[in-house]
Scaffold this active site. Structure first.
Site, PDB file in Angstrom:
ATOM      1  N   GLU A  46      12.188  -5.467  25.447  1.00 22.52           N
ATOM      2  CA  GLU A  46      10.907  -5.756  25.135  1.00 22.52           C
ATOM      3  C   GLU A  46      10.388  -3.959  26.420  1.00 22.52           C
ATOM      4  O   GLU A  46      10.257  -3.440  27.491  1.00 22.52           O
ATOM      5  CB  GLU A  46      10.399  -6.902  25.736  1.00 22.52           C
ATOM      6  CG  GLU A  46       9.216  -7.109  26.150  1.00 22.52           C
ATOM      7  CD  GLU A  46       8.313  -8.145  26.056  1.00 22.52           C
ATOM      8  OE1 GLU A  46       8.647  -8.626  27.118  1.00 22.52           O
ATOM      9  OE2 GLU A  46       7.179  -8.610  25.605  1.00 22.52           O
ATOM     10  N   ASN A 106       3.333  -5.951  19.974  1.00 20.73           N
ATOM     11  CA  ASN A 106       4.597  -5.691  20.446  1.00 20.73           C
ATOM     12  C   ASN A 106       5.438  -6.108  19.908  1.00 20.73           C
ATOM     13  O   ASN A 106       5.551  -6.604  19.209  1.00 20.73           O
ATOM     14  CB  ASN A 106       4.189  -6.876  22.362  1.00 20.73           C
ATOM     15  CG  ASN A 106       5.799  -6.741  23.152  1.00 20.73           C
ATOM     16  OD1 ASN A 106       6.403  -5.866  23.023  1.00 20.73           O
ATOM     17  ND2 ASN A 106       5.044  -7.547  24.524  1.00 20.73           N
ATOM     18  N   LYS A 123       6.273  -9.410  18.355  1.00 25.55           N
ATOM     19  CA  LYS A 123       6.205 -10.379  18.978  1.00 25.55           C
ATOM     20  C   LYS A 123       4.552 -11.725  18.388  1.00 25.55           C
ATOM     21  O   LYS A 123       3.760 -11.339  18.506  1.00 25.55           O
ATOM     22  CB  LYS A 123       5.628 -10.448  20.533  1.00 25.55           C
ATOM     23  CG  LYS A 123       5.897 -11.790  21.510  1.00 25.55           C
ATOM     24  CD  LYS A 123       6.444 -11.040  22.985  1.00 25.55           C
ATOM     25  CE  LYS A 123       6.177 -12.233  23.892  1.00 25.55           C
ATOM     26  NZ  LYS A 123       5.622 -11.102  25.168  1.00 25.55           N
ATOM     27  N   GLU A 142      -1.640  -9.926  28.479  1.00 27.44           N
ATOM     28  CA  GLU A 142      -0.604  -9.594  26.839  1.00 27.44           C
ATOM     29  C   GLU A 142      -1.204  -9.911  25.663  1.00 27.44           C
ATOM     30  O   GLU A 142      -1.931  -9.544  24.496  1.00 27.44           O
ATOM     31  CB  GLU A 142       0.286 -10.742  26.424  1.00 27.44           C
ATOM     32  CG  GLU A 142       1.892  -9.518  27.260  1.00 27.44           C
ATOM     33  CD  GLU A 142       3.470 -10.522  26.848  1.00 27.44           C
ATOM     34  OE1 GLU A 142       3.562 -11.235  27.706  1.00 27.44           O
ATOM     35  OE2 GLU A 142       3.481  -9.827  25.921  1.00 27.44           O
ATOM     36  N   CYS A 168      11.113 -11.440  24.196  1.00 31.44           N
ATOM     37  CA  CYS A 168      10.821 -12.304  26.425  1.00 31.44           C
ATOM     38  C   CYS A 168      10.258 -13.985  25.649  1.00 31.44           C
ATOM     39  O   CYS A 168      10.922 -14.543  25.743  1.00 31.44           O
ATOM     40  CB  CYS A 168       9.540 -11.514  26.481  1.00 31.44           C
ATOM     41  SG  CYS A 168       9.534 -11.226  28.256  1.00 31.44           S
ATOM     42  N   ASN A 193      10.836  -8.718  29.164  1.00 33.43           N
ATOM     43  CA  ASN A 193       9.733  -7.970  31.321  1.00 33.43           C
ATOM     44  C   ASN A 193       9.085  -9.172  31.508  1.00 33.43           C
ATOM     45  O   ASN A 193       8.079  -9.179  31.163  1.00 33.43           O
ATOM     46  CB  ASN A 193       8.454  -7.048  30.733  1.00 33.43           C
ATOM     47  CG  ASN A 193       9.032  -5.987  29.917  1.00 33.43           C
ATOM     48  OD1 ASN A 193       8.247  -4.775  30.154  1.00 33.43           O
ATOM     49  ND2 ASN A 193       9.799  -5.680  29.540  1.00 33.43           N
TER      50      ASN A 193
HETATM   51  N1  ING Z   1       6.409 -12.384  29.846  1.00 35.61           N
HETATM   52  C1  ING Z   1       6.736 -13.596  30.589  1.00 35.61           C
HETATM   53  C2  ING Z   1       8.216 -14.535  29.544  1.00 35.61           C
HETATM   54  O1  ING Z   1       7.825 -15.465  29.040  1.00 35.61           O
HETATM   55  C3  ING Z   1       6.632 -15.761  31.273  1.00 35.61           C
HETATM   56  C4  ING Z   1       6.378 -14.829  30.723  1.00 35.61           C
HETATM   57  C5  ING Z   1       6.870 -15.876  32.494  1.00 35.61           C
HETATM   58  C6  ING Z   1       6.753 -17.257  30.713  1.00 35.61           C
HETATM   59  C7  ING Z   1       7.451 -17.047  33.072  1.00 35.61           C
HETATM   60  C8  ING Z   1       6.719 -17.834  31.541  1.00 35.61           C
HETATM   61  C9  ING Z   1       7.220 -17.848  32.731  1.00 35.61           C
HETATM   62  O2  ING Z   1       8.997 -14.092  29.675  1.00 35.61           O
HETATM   63  C10 ING Z   1       6.682 -12.095  28.733  1.00 35.61           C
HETATM   64  N2  ING Z   1       6.498 -10.486  28.522  1.00 35.61           N
HETATM   65  O3  ING Z   1       6.426 -12.287  27.804  1.00 35.61           O
END
Ligand code: ING
Length: 308
Positions: A46, A106, A123, A142, A168, A193
Site C-alpha cells: 500500500e 488510496n 481502498k 486516512e 490494508c 502499512n
Molecule cells: N492500517 C491499519 C490496518 O488496518 C489498523 C490500521 C491497525 C487497524 C491496527 C486496526 C488495528 O492494518 C491501515 N493503513 O489500514
C-alpha cells in the site's frame, strides 16, 4: 497455465524526504531479484511511493497533495513499468491517487506483463479518523485525506489466473474477501502499512497486531479458497514504526512464505492455481452451501443494532 511463481516485495520505511525516484529504484532492485528467481507476478505494498503521511495532521488538506499522483504511469514510475515489461512480469502496487476531478483515493493497480493497467482498486475501508484527536499517541488520519473507494472489489483474468486486490484495513473485513470469492478469485494481493503501536490502548502489543494481521489474511484465503500475498511497507518512518510480517498464503490458509526482516525483502512461492479448485468445489462450493436468504443484514445494516 496453472503454475506461476508469485512474489511479495516488502518495502522498508520510506522517509518524508525520500524522492519518488529513490523509492522506484528500490522497487526495481526487488523486481530484478524477483526476475532472477523466476517470479512472473510481483506485489508491492500500500502507498508504496511515499511515507505513510496520514500519521501527520494538516489543517489544509491541499498541503498534502504532493503525496498524490495525478497520472499513472508518470515520469517517476515509468522505469518500473518498463522494467516489468522487459521481464514479461505482471505486478501490482499501491499509491495515492488524485483524480482530475480533485478526488483523493488510496489506490492500487494491477499491471499486465505488457505494461497495461488492467484493474484499478480504491481502498474501501478507511481506518482511523478525520479530525485531530489529541488523546491519541499517534494520529491515523486516512479518513481526512482519502475518500472511501468507489470501485468495489473486482477481479481480472491475468496471466492465466483470476486476480483481485484489497488494501490494508480491507483485509480485516470478510466482506472484502467474499465479494472477490464470489467472482472466483484465485489470487488476492493486499498491501499494507500498519503502525505497531495502538494509538488508543497502550497494552495492545505488536505481537497481538501481527497475529490479527495474519489471522485475517489466512482466514480470507482459506474461506475463499484463494492464494493471498500480503506485503508490508514497514520498519521506521521518521521515528514511527510499522510492523512487517509479509506473507504468502495458500488456498488452504497455510503460510507458505514469510518475510524475516523489516526492510526491503522479497518473498516468493510457486503457486499452483489448480489447488484453488478443491476448496471451491467442496467445502466452499458457494452455490451448493450458501443460504443467502439468511444473510440480508450483512447488506441491510451498517452498524450493530441490539434489539434484545
Ligand atoms: N492500517 C491499519 C490496518 O488496518 C489498523 C490500521 C491497525 C487497524 C491496527 C486496526 C488495528 O492494518 C491501515 N493503513 O489500514
Amino acid at each position: 497455465m496453472s503454475k506461476m511463481i508469485i512474489g511479495g516485495a516488502q518495502i522498508g520505511g520510506i522517509q518524508k524526504d525520500e524522492t519518488r525516484e529513490e523509492v522506484v529504484a528500490r522497487m526495481i532492485a526487488l523486481m530484478d531479484q524477483a526476475h532472477e528467481k523466476g517470479v512472473t507476478y510481483l506485489a508491492y505494498p500500500e502507498m508504496t511511493l511515499t511515507t505513510f503521511f496520514p500519521r501527520f495532521y494538516a489543517e489544509d488538506r491541499a498541503e498534502f497533495d504532493h503525496w498524490f499522483e495525478t497520472e499513472m504511469p508518470n515520469a517517476a514510475t515509468q522505469p518500473l513499468f518498463d522494467r516489468a515489461k522487459e521481464y514479461g512480469m505482471g505486478f501490482t502496487f499501491g499509491y495515492c491517487e488524485l483524480t482530475p476531478e480533485g478526488q483523493h483515493f488510496n489506490t492500487s493497480v494491477i499491471v499486465s506483463p505488457e505494461g497495461e493497467i488492467i484493474l484499478k482498486y480504491r481502498k474501501t475501508h478507511l481506518p482511523g479518523h478525520s479530525e485531530y484527536e489529541p488523546e491519541r499517541t499517534h494520529q491515523h488520519l486516512e479518513k481526512r485525506y482519502f475518500l472511501p473507494g468507489d470501485t468495489g472489489f473486482n477481479v481480472v483474468r491475468n496471466q492465466g489466473a483470476i486476480m483481485g486486490m484489497s488494501i490494508c484495513n480491507d483485509r480485516r473485513w470478510p466482506e472484502s474477501w467474499r465479494v472477490m470469492g464470489l467472482q472466483g478469485v484465485e489470487l488476492v494481493t493486499v498491501g499494507y502499512n500498519t503502525p505497531s503501536q495502538n494509538n488508543l490502548s497502550a497494552e495492545e502489543g505488536i505481537e497481538r497486531r501481527i497475529y490479527h494481521h495474519e489471522l485475517s489474511v489466512c482466514a480470507g484465503a482459506y474461506q475463499n479458497s484463494t492464494y493471498a500475498v500480503a506485503v508490508a511497507k514497514c520498519g521506521m518512518e521518521d521515528g514511527n514504526h510499522m510492523f512487517a510480517g509479509s506473507i504468502i498464503v495458500d488456498p488452504d490458509g497455510f503460510v507458505v512464505a514469510r518475510a524475516t526482516g523489516e526492510g526491503d525483502e522479497l518473498i516468493t512461492h510457486e503457486a499452483d492455481f489448480a489447488k484453488c479448485a478443491f476448496g471451491k468445489s467442496t467445502i466452499f462450493n458457494f452455490a451448493a452451501h450458501r443460504r443467502t436468504e439468511h444473510y440480508g443484514l450483512i447488506c441491510a445494516r451498517t452498524g450493530v443494532q441490539i434489539d434484545v
